[in-house]
Motif scaffolding. Structure first.
Motif, PDB file in Angstrom:
ATOM      1  N   LEU A   7       0.937  -1.130   0.081  1.00  0.00           N
ATOM      2  CA  LEU A   7      -0.312   0.152   0.004  1.00  0.00           C
ATOM      3  C   LEU A   7       0.900   1.344   0.063  1.00  0.00           C
ATOM      4  O   LEU A   7       1.418   1.495   0.867  1.00  0.00           O
ATOM      5  CB  LEU A   7      -1.140  -0.059   1.213  1.00  0.00           C
ATOM      6  N   GLY A  77      -2.131  -2.414  -3.225  1.00  0.00           N
ATOM      7  CA  GLY A  77      -3.512  -2.232  -2.449  1.00  0.00           C
ATOM      8  C   GLY A  77      -3.765  -0.974  -2.587  1.00  0.00           C
ATOM      9  O   GLY A  77      -2.974   0.145  -2.817  1.00  0.00           O
ATOM     10  N   PHE A 100     -10.705  -1.906   1.273  1.00  0.00           N
ATOM     11  CA  PHE A 100      -9.220  -2.169   1.147  1.00  0.00           C
ATOM     12  C   PHE A 100      -9.264  -3.073  -0.259  1.00  0.00           C
ATOM     13  O   PHE A 100      -9.643  -4.248  -0.072  1.00  0.00           O
ATOM     14  CB  PHE A 100      -8.501  -2.749   2.245  1.00  0.00           C
ATOM     15  N   HIS A 142      -3.027   5.895   6.315  1.00  0.00           N
ATOM     16  CA  HIS A 142      -1.768   4.990   5.930  1.00  0.00           C
ATOM     17  C   HIS A 142      -0.950   4.662   7.021  1.00  0.00           C
ATOM     18  O   HIS A 142      -0.667   3.286   7.207  1.00  0.00           O
ATOM     19  CB  HIS A 142      -0.932   5.623   4.749  1.00  0.00           C
TER      20      HIS A 142
END
Length: 154
Positions: A7, A77, A100, A142
Protein backbone atom coordinates in the motif's frame (compact mmCIF):
# COMPACT_ATOMS: atom_id res chain seq x y z
CA UNK A 1 4.42 -9.58 4.16
CA UNK A 2 3.40 -6.22 5.62
CA UNK A 3 0.76 -3.75 4.49
CA UNK A 4 3.46 -1.14 3.85
CA UNK A 5 4.82 -3.41 1.11
CA UNK A 6 1.55 -3.39 -0.84
CA UNK A 7 0.00 0.00 0.00
CA UNK A 8 1.56 3.26 -1.21
CA UNK A 9 0.60 6.46 0.66
CA UNK A 10 -0.79 7.85 -2.61
CA UNK A 11 -3.24 4.93 -2.78
CA UNK A 12 -5.12 6.03 0.35
CA UNK A 13 -8.05 8.43 0.10
CA UNK A 14 -11.15 9.63 1.92
CA UNK A 15 -14.24 10.14 -0.21
CA UNK A 16 -17.11 12.27 1.07
CA UNK A 17 -19.82 10.67 -1.04
CA UNK A 18 -20.10 7.60 -3.22
CA UNK A 19 -23.44 6.79 -4.82
CA UNK A 20 -23.01 3.17 -5.95
CA UNK A 21 -20.74 0.14 -5.94
CA UNK A 22 -19.99 0.81 -9.62
CA UNK A 23 -18.91 4.38 -8.79
CA UNK A 24 -16.75 3.00 -5.98
CA UNK A 25 -14.98 0.69 -8.45
CA UNK A 26 -14.39 3.71 -10.74
CA UNK A 27 -12.80 5.56 -7.81
CA UNK A 28 -10.60 2.51 -7.09
CA UNK A 29 -9.61 2.32 -10.77
CA UNK A 30 -8.64 5.99 -10.85
CA UNK A 31 -6.53 5.62 -7.71
CA UNK A 32 -4.88 2.48 -9.14
CA UNK A 33 -3.91 4.51 -12.20
CA UNK A 34 -2.48 7.50 -10.31
CA UNK A 35 -0.70 5.40 -7.67
CA UNK A 36 0.49 2.38 -9.66
CA UNK A 37 0.11 3.25 -13.35
CA UNK A 38 -2.51 0.55 -13.90
CA UNK A 39 -5.14 0.88 -16.61
CA UNK A 40 -8.23 2.16 -14.76
CA UNK A 41 -10.71 0.48 -17.12
CA UNK A 42 -8.95 -2.86 -16.69
CA UNK A 43 -9.00 -2.46 -12.90
CA UNK A 44 -12.71 -1.58 -12.91
CA UNK A 45 -13.57 -4.51 -15.19
CA UNK A 46 -11.52 -6.95 -13.09
CA UNK A 47 -13.15 -5.81 -9.84
CA UNK A 48 -16.66 -5.95 -11.31
CA UNK A 49 -16.00 -9.41 -12.75
CA UNK A 50 -14.72 -10.70 -9.39
CA UNK A 51 -17.63 -9.10 -7.54
CA UNK A 52 -19.97 -11.02 -9.86
CA UNK A 53 -18.69 -14.24 -8.28
CA UNK A 54 -19.90 -13.06 -4.86
CA UNK A 55 -19.87 -9.90 -2.79
CA UNK A 56 -16.60 -8.97 -1.10
CA UNK A 57 -18.25 -7.11 1.78
CA UNK A 58 -16.97 -9.06 4.77
CA UNK A 59 -19.09 -7.39 7.46
CA UNK A 60 -18.79 -4.70 10.10
CA UNK A 61 -18.59 -1.97 7.45
CA UNK A 62 -15.57 -3.50 5.68
CA UNK A 63 -15.21 -4.56 2.04
CA UNK A 64 -12.19 -6.30 0.49
CA UNK A 65 -12.68 -6.19 -3.28
CA UNK A 66 -9.87 -7.96 -5.08
CA UNK A 67 -8.98 -9.11 -8.56
CA UNK A 68 -6.17 -10.53 -10.65
CA UNK A 69 -4.94 -8.69 -13.74
CA UNK A 70 -2.42 -9.46 -16.46
CA UNK A 71 -1.02 -5.90 -16.24
CA UNK A 72 -0.20 -6.09 -12.52
CA UNK A 73 3.43 -6.88 -11.73
CA UNK A 74 2.93 -7.52 -8.01
CA UNK A 75 0.21 -7.21 -5.37
CA UNK A 76 -1.02 -3.62 -4.95
CA UNK A 77 -3.37 -2.21 -2.34
CA UNK A 78 -5.83 0.68 -2.48
CA UNK A 79 -7.63 1.96 0.62
CA UNK A 80 -10.73 4.15 0.63
CA UNK A 81 -12.55 5.53 3.64
CA UNK A 82 -16.08 6.67 2.88
CA UNK A 83 -17.58 9.45 4.98
CA UNK A 84 -21.04 8.08 4.17
CA UNK A 85 -21.39 4.29 4.21
CA UNK A 86 -22.44 2.60 0.96
CA UNK A 87 -24.74 -0.43 0.53
CA UNK A 88 -22.50 -3.26 -0.66
CA UNK A 89 -24.39 -6.58 -0.35
CA UNK A 90 -22.16 -7.48 2.61
CA UNK A 91 -22.51 -10.76 4.46
CA UNK A 92 -24.09 -8.91 7.42
CA UNK A 93 -26.20 -6.69 5.11
CA UNK A 94 -24.58 -3.57 6.59
CA UNK A 95 -23.24 -0.75 4.41
CA UNK A 96 -19.47 -0.35 4.09
CA UNK A 97 -17.25 2.63 4.81
CA UNK A 98 -13.79 0.99 4.86
CA UNK A 99 -12.65 -0.50 1.56
CA UNK A 100 -9.28 -2.14 1.00
CA UNK A 101 -8.92 -3.34 -2.59
CA UNK A 102 -6.18 -5.65 -3.80
CA UNK A 103 -4.96 -5.99 -7.36
CA UNK A 104 -2.66 -8.93 -8.06
CA UNK A 105 -0.95 -10.43 -11.11
CA UNK A 106 -2.80 -13.34 -12.70
CA UNK A 107 -0.03 -15.70 -11.54
CA UNK A 108 0.35 -14.21 -8.02
CA UNK A 109 -0.71 -17.47 -6.38
CA UNK A 110 0.10 -17.51 -2.69
CA UNK A 111 1.15 -13.82 -2.54
CA UNK A 112 -2.39 -12.74 -3.38
CA UNK A 113 -3.80 -15.03 -0.68
CA UNK A 114 -1.23 -13.84 1.89
CA UNK A 115 -2.08 -10.21 1.16
CA UNK A 116 -5.81 -10.91 1.42
CA UNK A 117 -5.32 -12.72 4.75
CA UNK A 118 -3.15 -9.89 6.09
CA UNK A 119 -5.65 -7.18 5.16
CA UNK A 120 -8.54 -9.26 6.48
CA UNK A 121 -6.84 -9.79 9.86
CA UNK A 122 -5.97 -6.09 10.08
CA UNK A 123 -9.50 -4.90 9.36
CA UNK A 124 -11.03 -7.45 11.73
CA UNK A 125 -9.38 -5.52 14.57
CA UNK A 126 -12.10 -3.28 16.04
CA UNK A 127 -9.57 -0.80 17.46
CA UNK A 128 -7.95 -0.34 14.02
CA UNK A 129 -11.34 0.19 12.36
CA UNK A 130 -12.30 2.72 15.05
CA UNK A 131 -9.08 4.67 14.43
CA UNK A 132 -9.64 4.57 10.66
CA UNK A 133 -13.20 5.85 11.10
CA UNK A 134 -12.04 8.63 13.44
CA UNK A 135 -9.54 10.05 10.93
CA UNK A 136 -9.95 11.38 7.41
CA UNK A 137 -6.41 12.50 6.55
CA UNK A 138 -4.89 10.03 4.01
CA UNK A 139 -1.41 10.17 5.58
CA UNK A 140 -2.86 9.31 9.00
CA UNK A 141 -4.93 6.47 7.54
CA UNK A 142 -1.83 5.07 5.83
CA UNK A 143 0.11 5.24 9.09
CA UNK A 144 -2.66 3.46 11.02
CA UNK A 145 -2.78 0.68 8.43
CA UNK A 146 0.98 0.22 8.10
CA UNK A 147 1.90 0.41 11.79
CA UNK A 148 -0.52 -2.31 12.87
CA UNK A 149 1.02 -5.77 13.16
CA UNK A 150 -1.58 -8.57 13.24
CA UNK A 151 -0.83 -11.29 15.75
CA UNK A 152 -0.50 -13.96 13.03
CA UNK A 153 1.95 -12.84 10.35
CA UNK A 154 1.07 -13.78 6.79
Amino acid sequence: MEIGQILQPSAVKTISSCTSKKRLFHDLGELAETSYGLNPSAVIDALIQREGLGPTGVGQGVALPHARMADATDVKGIFLRLEKALPFDSVDRQPVDLIFALIAPENAGVDHLKALALVSRTLRDNAICAKLRANSEPATLHTILTEFQPSQAA
